[in-house]
Write a protein that holds these residues in place. Structure first.
Motif, mmCIF file in Angstrom:
data_model
loop_
_atom_site.group_PDB
_atom_site.id
_atom_site.type_symbol
_atom_site.label_atom_id
_atom_site.label_comp_id
_atom_site.label_asym_id
_atom_site.label_seq_id
_atom_site.Cartn_x
_atom_site.Cartn_y
_atom_site.Cartn_z
ATOM 1 N N THR A 194 9.311 -5.168 0.714
ATOM 2 C CA THR A 194 9.904 -3.863 0.473
ATOM 3 C C THR A 194 8.908 -2.769 0.845
ATOM 4 O OG1 THR A 194 9.097 -3.809 -1.812
ATOM 5 C CG2 THR A 194 11.270 -4.788 -1.427
ATOM 6 N N GLU A 195 9.370 -1.539 0.820
ATOM 7 C CA GLU A 195 8.470 -0.419 1.035
ATOM 8 C C GLU A 195 7.526 -0.296 -0.161
ATOM 9 O OE1 GLU A 195 10.596 3.147 1.732
ATOM 10 O OE2 GLU A 195 11.774 2.334 3.375
ATOM 11 N N VAL A 196 6.366 0.266 0.086
ATOM 12 C CA VAL A 196 5.405 0.498 -1.002
ATOM 13 C C VAL A 196 5.829 1.763 -1.736
ATOM 14 C CG1 VAL A 196 3.002 0.936 -1.576
ATOM 15 C CG2 VAL A 196 3.566 -0.648 0.269
ATOM 16 N N LYS A 197 6.062 1.610 -3.042
ATOM 17 C CA LYS A 197 6.515 2.737 -3.857
ATOM 18 C C LYS A 197 5.617 2.884 -5.079
ATOM 19 C CE LYS A 197 11.338 2.502 -2.449
ATOM 20 N NZ LYS A 197 12.752 2.483 -2.874
ATOM 21 N N PRO A 198 5.604 4.080 -5.694
ATOM 22 C CA PRO A 198 4.783 4.255 -6.899
ATOM 23 C C PRO A 198 5.442 3.604 -8.119
ATOM 24 C CG PRO A 198 5.898 6.312 -6.343
ATOM 25 C CD PRO A 198 6.201 5.350 -5.238
ATOM 26 N N LEU A 199 4.660 2.869 -8.878
ATOM 27 C CA LEU A 199 5.117 2.227 -10.113
ATOM 28 C C LEU A 199 4.420 2.906 -11.290
ATOM 29 C CD1 LEU A 199 6.620 -0.174 -11.558
ATOM 30 C CD2 LEU A 199 4.472 -1.434 -11.329
ATOM 31 N N SER A 225 0.651 11.552 -15.676
ATOM 32 C CA SER A 225 1.071 10.155 -15.763
ATOM 33 C C SER A 225 0.308 9.325 -14.733
ATOM 34 C CB SER A 225 2.581 10.037 -15.516
ATOM 35 O OG SER A 225 3.304 10.808 -16.451
ATOM 36 N N LYS A 226 0.245 8.041 -15.005
ATOM 37 C CA LYS A 226 -0.503 7.147 -14.111
ATOM 38 C C LYS A 226 0.470 6.301 -13.296
ATOM 39 C CE LYS A 226 -3.981 3.459 -14.049
ATOM 40 N NZ LYS A 226 -4.773 2.531 -14.868
ATOM 41 N N PHE A 227 0.292 6.313 -11.984
ATOM 42 C CA PHE A 227 1.112 5.524 -11.068
ATOM 43 C C PHE A 227 0.196 4.607 -10.260
ATOM 44 C CE2 PHE A 227 3.429 9.411 -11.858
ATOM 45 C CZ PHE A 227 4.741 9.001 -12.004
ATOM 46 N N THR A 228 0.770 3.490 -9.829
ATOM 47 C CA THR A 228 0.045 2.596 -8.932
ATOM 48 C C THR A 228 0.973 2.163 -7.811
ATOM 49 O OG1 THR A 228 -1.290 0.573 -8.819
ATOM 50 C CG2 THR A 228 0.664 0.474 -10.183
ATOM 51 N N LYS A 229 0.396 1.726 -6.702
ATOM 52 C CA LYS A 229 1.205 1.259 -5.565
ATOM 53 C C LYS A 229 1.868 -0.072 -5.927
ATOM 54 C CE LYS A 229 -2.369 1.636 -2.837
ATOM 55 N NZ LYS A 229 -3.247 1.548 -1.667
ATOM 56 N N PHE A 230 3.140 -0.202 -5.539
ATOM 57 C CA PHE A 230 3.903 -1.398 -5.904
ATOM 58 C C PHE A 230 4.721 -1.861 -4.706
ATOM 59 C CE2 PHE A 230 7.941 -3.274 -7.277
ATOM 60 C CZ PHE A 230 7.490 -4.336 -8.042
ATOM 61 N N GLN A 231 4.740 -3.164 -4.493
ATOM 62 C CA GLN A 231 5.515 -3.758 -3.396
ATOM 63 C C GLN A 231 6.027 -5.122 -3.830
ATOM 64 O OE1 GLN A 231 3.313 -4.827 0.192
ATOM 65 N NE2 GLN A 231 5.050 -4.294 1.487
ATOM 66 N N TYR A 260 5.124 -9.860 -6.979
ATOM 67 C CA TYR A 260 4.892 -8.439 -7.195
ATOM 68 C C TYR A 260 3.436 -8.128 -6.848
ATOM 69 C CZ TYR A 260 9.348 -7.918 -9.678
ATOM 70 O OH TYR A 260 10.678 -7.870 -9.995
ATOM 71 N N CYS A 261 3.250 -7.222 -5.902
ATOM 72 C CA CYS A 261 1.910 -6.812 -5.478
ATOM 73 C C CYS A 261 1.673 -5.382 -5.948
ATOM 74 C CB CYS A 261 1.769 -6.884 -3.956
ATOM 75 S SG CYS A 261 2.190 -8.482 -3.253
#
Length: 677
Positions: free
Chosen positions: A174-179, A230-236, A259-260
């Protein structure tokens, strides 16, 4: 009854391990492996730390086994230990890198000021800054080096919560999105900040303020989300399918979701063979989905490490070192061209020139982009021959030898399966494209067997790929162009099952000229009866069948790993064609056109177009690449012309001896065909 774990003692052990573990560097000096990484984390110079279980086993084997069997819990423990160690290793205050750093520093400064002046006004426990927000690093574990990969089909409930190692082929990313990991809210009545820890892929936002003022006064303050706090991380999300060798007979390949997060995103792309180390976990559902799923839970793997692998050698990474000068000197000795060609499928007898063509297909030509126009460098080869001439075996060997390849058959493939299909992403609900075999084989080889059995409508999907090296999509509102920079290796039988010497070459091939012109080499292999050749072939097959080995020859064939490394080194070269060869190439092309025109007037031969000239240039540059030089020589062009001539020489004798049909006979034959259709 199981013994209760003393986590305070475990944290003390982990602290001792991280602070004191040493390794020897190249100069024989002791180096604190993890303490130096914690120093980098304290100064915001490193965003993740990976702990090898082999190192933990040297320190304490029981601790290493406990980490392997309960990894998720020990990730939290290691994070707590590192949080305690960071103030000790911090030598200076790190500079703020983003808005969240500024927000955290500002919040800490205000809290210290309030706590210093009026201790009673200090934040309540439920409103304090959580450590998950201030923690700007990830912790990962690397499995034991002796730990064997688990087949995807064998990953069952016994592995839940444990660190596992698995291999497979990436089918979808999938595309890399903020988690979101920590949600920060502010109250519109009292101004108190509230924090919510998010542990899954979905959460229910808080609505009511739980601050002291709002609770006592019952003012019912509404919370609004602060994005910068807020804290976000890259998710794919990555889908990995089990390898074809692991699928039992009659079974369907199974897939697993990975989940990466953080730096592990964008580590692989569809078509890659990867080794994934991670934690096998159940997927937590909330709300209506939790009610619908009942007691059954979906599972996923939380990735800790992703490594790209070669196709067949599971333990060898793609990032192999280059061949040394001694190895190159041994490979490029006299007659190395024939030696490399004979190393392709050595179990198959004969076909020396066919193997040379397949070697050039692996090496490929050089892409050219003059003023926005693209001229492909990939070489396409069609093997058209009688049954039993080892076409499928050659395709299977190239599929195993190429670092990136896909294997499919004509009847088992549709146009959508070759190009791309429109699917709906189950995680986000968005419409997405899922690449087919040609997209998955990007920068590699796509082997298509039984090419003549493919439906005409599905076969037209390959036309654009073979020349423009792209796939244009206009489906479900998605207008895009996908890269499919792949070499096509196809195998097919003649129109009548076997080659019919009474008919012309074009009648026997029975494929449209628009498709044939896109193949650089068309090998027409006839199974002719010859006593001496049949005797040698029978002895060769009998020896291979009895001994499961290749018969001894003058040269020992190279192994797959060496071949793969040499081909990778050849592909780094970009040879050019010198000016003095231009006249020689153009004159030969004009002669080819003239010969083809004469043959077609006589009712035989194949169509020759300007693509034939480009094919000669591609083969010549591939031969120069094979010699690891930067300039194409005249011998390269001669060899390219020879291969094009030899590819049809087995049938030219029959074609020249074929009696020319009368016009009346040809009319009757066409009527008979129409009646059969």
């Amino acid at each position: 009854m199981s013994k209760k774990t003393d986590y305070a003692a475990v944290k003390a052990k982990l602290k001792e391990f991280l602070a004191d573990f040493q390794v020897l560097d190249d100069n024989g000096r002791k180096e604190f492996k993890y303490a130096s990484q914690i120093t980098n984390i304290a100064h915001r110079e490193q965003e993740s730390i990976t702990i090898d279980l082999d190192d933990v086993a040297q320190f304490d084997e029981d601790l290493a086994e406990a980490i392997r069997s309960n990894t998720r819990r020990y990730v939290l423990l290691v994070q707590e230990v590192i949080d305690e160690l960071i103030p000790t290793y911090k030598e200076r205050e790190p500079a703020a890198k983003d808005s969240l750093d500024v927000y955290i520093n500002h919040s800490k400064m205000i809290e210290q000021r309030v706590r210093g002046e009026e201790p009673d006004l200090a934040r309540a426990n439920n409103n304090r800054i959580p450590p998950q927000l201030t923690r700007r690093y990830d912790v990962a574990f690397n499995a034991f080096s002796t730990q064997k990969p688990v087949a995807i089909r064998q990953i069952k409930a016994e592995y839940v919560g444990k660190l596992i190692n698995m291999k497979g082929i990436v089918t979808r990313t999938t595309e890399v999105k903020p988690l979101m990991q920590v949600a920060t809210y502010t109250c519109d009545q009292c101004g108190v900040e509230t924090y919510q820890i998010v542990s899954g892929t979905s959460f229910m936002p808080q609505q009511q303020c739980n601050g002291e003022d709002c609770r006592v006064n019952r003012s019912g303050g509404r919370l609004s989300l602060i994005t910068r706090g807020s804290k976000f991380t890259k998710f794919q999300e990555v889908k990995i399918q089990e390898q074809s060798d692991d699928v039992p007979q009659g079974g369907i390949p199974r897939t697993v979701t990975v989940y990466c997060t953080g730096e592990l995103t964008r580590q692989c792309s569809p078509g890659d063979t990867v080794n994934v180390t991670g934690i096998y976990l159940p997927l937590k559902k909330e709300g209506y989905m939790a009610m619908m799923s009942g007691l059954v839970s979906d599972t996923f793997i939380e990735a800790h490490k992703i490594t790209k692998l070669n196709k067949t050698e599971g333990d060898a990474s793609l990032d192999d070192e280059e061949l040394s000068e001694e190895e190159l000197a041994a490979l490029t000795e006299t007659d190395f061209y024939n030696k490399l060609a004979s190393s392709i499928a050595p179990e198959i007898y004969g076909h020396e020139d066919v193997k040379k063509a397949l070697l050039l297909l692996l090496v490929g030509g050089v892409d050219r982009n003059p003023s926005g126009m693209k001229i492909r460098g990939n070489i396409n080869v069609l093997l058209m021959g009688d049954p039993g001439v080892a076409k499928s075996q050659l395709l299977g060997y190239i599929d195993r030898l190429a670092p990136r390849s896909q294997y499919t058959t004509g009847r088992g493939s549709s146009g959508v399966g070759l190009t791309a299909a429109v699917t709906r992403d189950p995680l986000t609900g968005e419409t997405a494209l899922e690449g087919g075999a040609l997209v998955l084989a990007d920068q590699g080889v796509c082997c298509i067997d039984e090419f003549d059995k493919m439906d005409e409508g599905d076969r037209t999907a390959i036309h654009e790929v073979m020349e423009q090296q792209t796939i244009s999509i206009a489906k479900a509102g998605i207008l895009t162009t996908l890269n499919a920079r792949t070499s096509i290796l196809a195998a097919a039988n003649p129109a009548y099952g076997r080659y019919n010497v009474k008919r012309s070459i074009s009648d026997n091939i029975n494929l449209p000229a628009a498709l044939l012109s896109r193949f650089d080499l068309i090998w027409l292999i006839a199974d002719k009866s010859d006593r001496m050749n049949d005797l040698r072939l029978a002895k060769h097959i009998a020896y291979v069948h009895q001994n499961c080995a290749t018969p001894q020859t003058d040269t020992n064939p190279l192994d797959m790993k060496t071949m793969r490394r040499y081909v990778a080194q050849c592909r780094k070269k970009n040879p050019i064609i010198p000016q003095d060869l231009t006249d020689y190439i153009t004159e030969n092309y004009v002669l080819l056109r003239e010969e083809s025109r004469n043959l077609r007037r006589a009712g035989g031969g194949l169509f020759t177009s300007a693509r034939t000239l480009l094919a000669i240039l591609r083969l010549a540059t591939a031969l120069a690449r094979l010699r690891l030089v930067d300039i194409v020589e005249k011998d390269d062009v001669k060899e390219a012309m020879r291969l094009m001539e030899v590819s049809k020489i087995s049938l030219k004798e029959e074609d020249s001896n074929r009696t020319v049909q009368r016009v009346v006979d040809r009319i009757y034959e066409d009527i008979r065909k129409l009646r059969q259709d």
